[in-house]
Scaffold this motif. Structure first.
Motif, short mmCIF file in Angstrom:
data_model
loop_
_atom_site.label_atom_id
_atom_site.label_comp_id
_atom_site.label_asym_id
_atom_site.label_seq_id
_atom_site.Cartn_x
_atom_site.Cartn_y
_atom_site.Cartn_z
N LEU A 36 0.85 -1.19 0.00
CA LEU A 36 0.00 0.00 0.00
C LEU A 36 0.88 1.23 0.00
O LEU A 36 1.97 1.23 0.55
CB LEU A 36 -0.94 -0.02 1.21
CG LEU A 36 -2.03 -1.08 1.16
CD1 LEU A 36 -2.85 -1.06 2.44
CD2 LEU A 36 -2.95 -0.87 -0.03
N ASP A 37 0.40 2.28 -0.60
CA ASP A 37 1.16 3.52 -0.74
C ASP A 37 2.35 3.33 -1.68
O ASP A 37 3.45 3.76 -1.40
CB ASP A 37 1.61 4.03 0.63
CG ASP A 37 2.02 5.50 0.59
OD1 ASP A 37 1.71 6.17 -0.41
OD2 ASP A 37 2.66 5.96 1.53
N ASN A 116 -4.99 4.50 9.16
CA ASN A 116 -4.52 3.67 8.06
C ASN A 116 -5.12 2.27 8.04
O ASN A 116 -4.64 1.41 7.33
CB ASN A 116 -2.99 3.58 8.07
CG ASN A 116 -2.46 3.06 9.40
OD1 ASN A 116 -3.22 2.66 10.27
ND2 ASN A 116 -1.16 3.09 9.55
N GLU A 117 -6.17 2.04 8.83
CA GLU A 117 -6.82 0.75 8.86
C GLU A 117 -8.33 0.92 8.78
O GLU A 117 -8.87 1.95 9.16
CB GLU A 117 -6.47 -0.01 10.14
CG GLU A 117 -5.00 -0.35 10.25
CD GLU A 117 -4.68 -1.02 11.57
OE1 GLU A 117 -4.25 -2.17 11.52
OE2 GLU A 117 -4.87 -0.37 12.61
N HIS A 132 -10.83 -6.88 9.03
CA HIS A 132 -9.84 -5.84 9.30
C HIS A 132 -8.85 -5.82 8.14
O HIS A 132 -8.41 -6.85 7.67
CB HIS A 132 -9.15 -6.18 10.62
CG HIS A 132 -7.95 -5.36 10.89
ND1 HIS A 132 -6.68 -5.77 10.58
CD2 HIS A 132 -7.82 -4.14 11.43
CE1 HIS A 132 -5.82 -4.84 10.93
NE2 HIS A 132 -6.49 -3.84 11.45
N SER A 134 -5.79 -2.93 5.97
CA SER A 134 -5.23 -1.60 5.78
C SER A 134 -5.90 -0.96 4.56
O SER A 134 -6.58 -1.64 3.79
CB SER A 134 -3.72 -1.70 5.58
OG SER A 134 -3.45 -2.59 4.52
N TYR A 135 -5.72 0.32 4.39
CA TYR A 135 -6.25 1.01 3.21
C TYR A 135 -5.34 2.18 2.88
O TYR A 135 -4.53 2.62 3.69
CB TYR A 135 -7.70 1.48 3.42
CG TYR A 135 -7.83 2.73 4.26
CD1 TYR A 135 -7.90 3.99 3.68
CD2 TYR A 135 -7.87 2.67 5.65
CE1 TYR A 135 -8.02 5.14 4.44
CE2 TYR A 135 -7.99 3.81 6.43
CZ TYR A 135 -8.06 5.04 5.82
OH TYR A 135 -8.16 6.17 6.59
N HIS A 136 -5.48 2.66 1.66
CA HIS A 136 -4.69 3.80 1.21
C HIS A 136 -5.52 4.57 0.19
O HIS A 136 -6.08 3.98 -0.74
CB HIS A 136 -3.39 3.33 0.57
CG HIS A 136 -2.54 4.43 0.03
ND1 HIS A 136 -1.97 5.39 0.83
CD2 HIS A 136 -2.19 4.75 -1.23
CE1 HIS A 136 -1.29 6.24 0.08
NE2 HIS A 136 -1.42 5.88 -1.17
N ASP A 148 -7.84 -1.06 -0.81
CA ASP A 148 -7.94 -1.66 0.52
C ASP A 148 -7.15 -2.98 0.58
O ASP A 148 -6.79 -3.53 -0.45
CB ASP A 148 -9.39 -1.86 0.95
CG ASP A 148 -10.15 -2.89 0.14
OD1 ASP A 148 -9.54 -3.87 -0.35
OD2 ASP A 148 -11.37 -2.74 -0.01
N GLY A 149 -6.89 -3.42 1.77
CA GLY A 149 -6.14 -4.64 1.98
C GLY A 149 -6.87 -5.90 1.58
O GLY A 149 -6.34 -7.00 1.66
#
Length: 183
Positions: A36-37, A116-117, A132, A134-136, A148-149
């Motif tokens: 991510l990112d 960031n989650e 659950h 992570s996301y960016h 998203d994760g």
């Protein structure tokens, strides 16, 4: 020009995740969810039917172009075919979206965003109760995307105080309202 990768029944990239590709004035940017990112930018040029890039300034590598039109770009390698479709200009955003410490309803599920989650609460009869990941959120070429994760990339756009998600498919674009709620 912004393109998103569409792939039917097979992984969308060598990582099995979607990809966004931006081509402009001899510069190529891509976001491939390998981390991510992770927006990468590099020069490119086209020789015949091959898109040439240079990694770290050394050793040019080529990606065979199968076809290119105003609305699509198709790469074909020895192993796979990668189809990228143009993101419609109508989905360009005019304001940045910050999700931190906000709650939303999406398809009867509650989603809570931290810095960031994201935590997704499923409908009462679904298991597990919470997911659950992570996301960016990233901008590319006037578009705002959320990765998203869970392996999704969607286009975001504000419209009259509502944030809409746009899921981009081969023949359709699904608009999904994202309704903010108080905790």
């Amino acid at each position: 020009i912004q393109f998103y990768q569409y792939y039917n029944e097979k992984p969308q990239s060598k990582f099995g995740l979607p990809m966004v590709l931006s081509l402009s004035a001899l510069r190529m940017k891509n976001y491939d969810m390998s981390g991510l990112d992770s927006i990468r930018s590099q020069p490119y040029f086209i020789v015949g039917k091959t898109l040439m890039t240079q990694k770290n300034g050394f050793h040019p590598s080529g990606i065979p172009i199968k076809s290119i039109t105003r609305d699509s770009l198709v790469f074909s390698s020895f192993y796979d075919t990668y189809v990228f479709l143009r993101v419609p200009d109508s989905l360009k955003g005019n304001r940045s979206i910050d999700f931190a410490n906000r709650y939303f309803i999406l398809n009867n599920d509650t989603i809570h965003f931290t810095e960031n989650e994201m935590f997704q609460r499923n409908a009462p009869n679904e298991k597990p109760k919470w997911l659950h990941a992570s996301y960016h959120v990233f901008d590319m070429g006037g578009f705002q995307f959320l990765a998203d994760g869970f392996g999704n990339i969607v286009v975001l756009k504000y419209q009259q105080d509502t944030i809409n998600f746009y899921l981009l498919g081969m023949d359709t674009i699904a608009e999904i309202p994202f309704i903010e709620v108080q905790p």
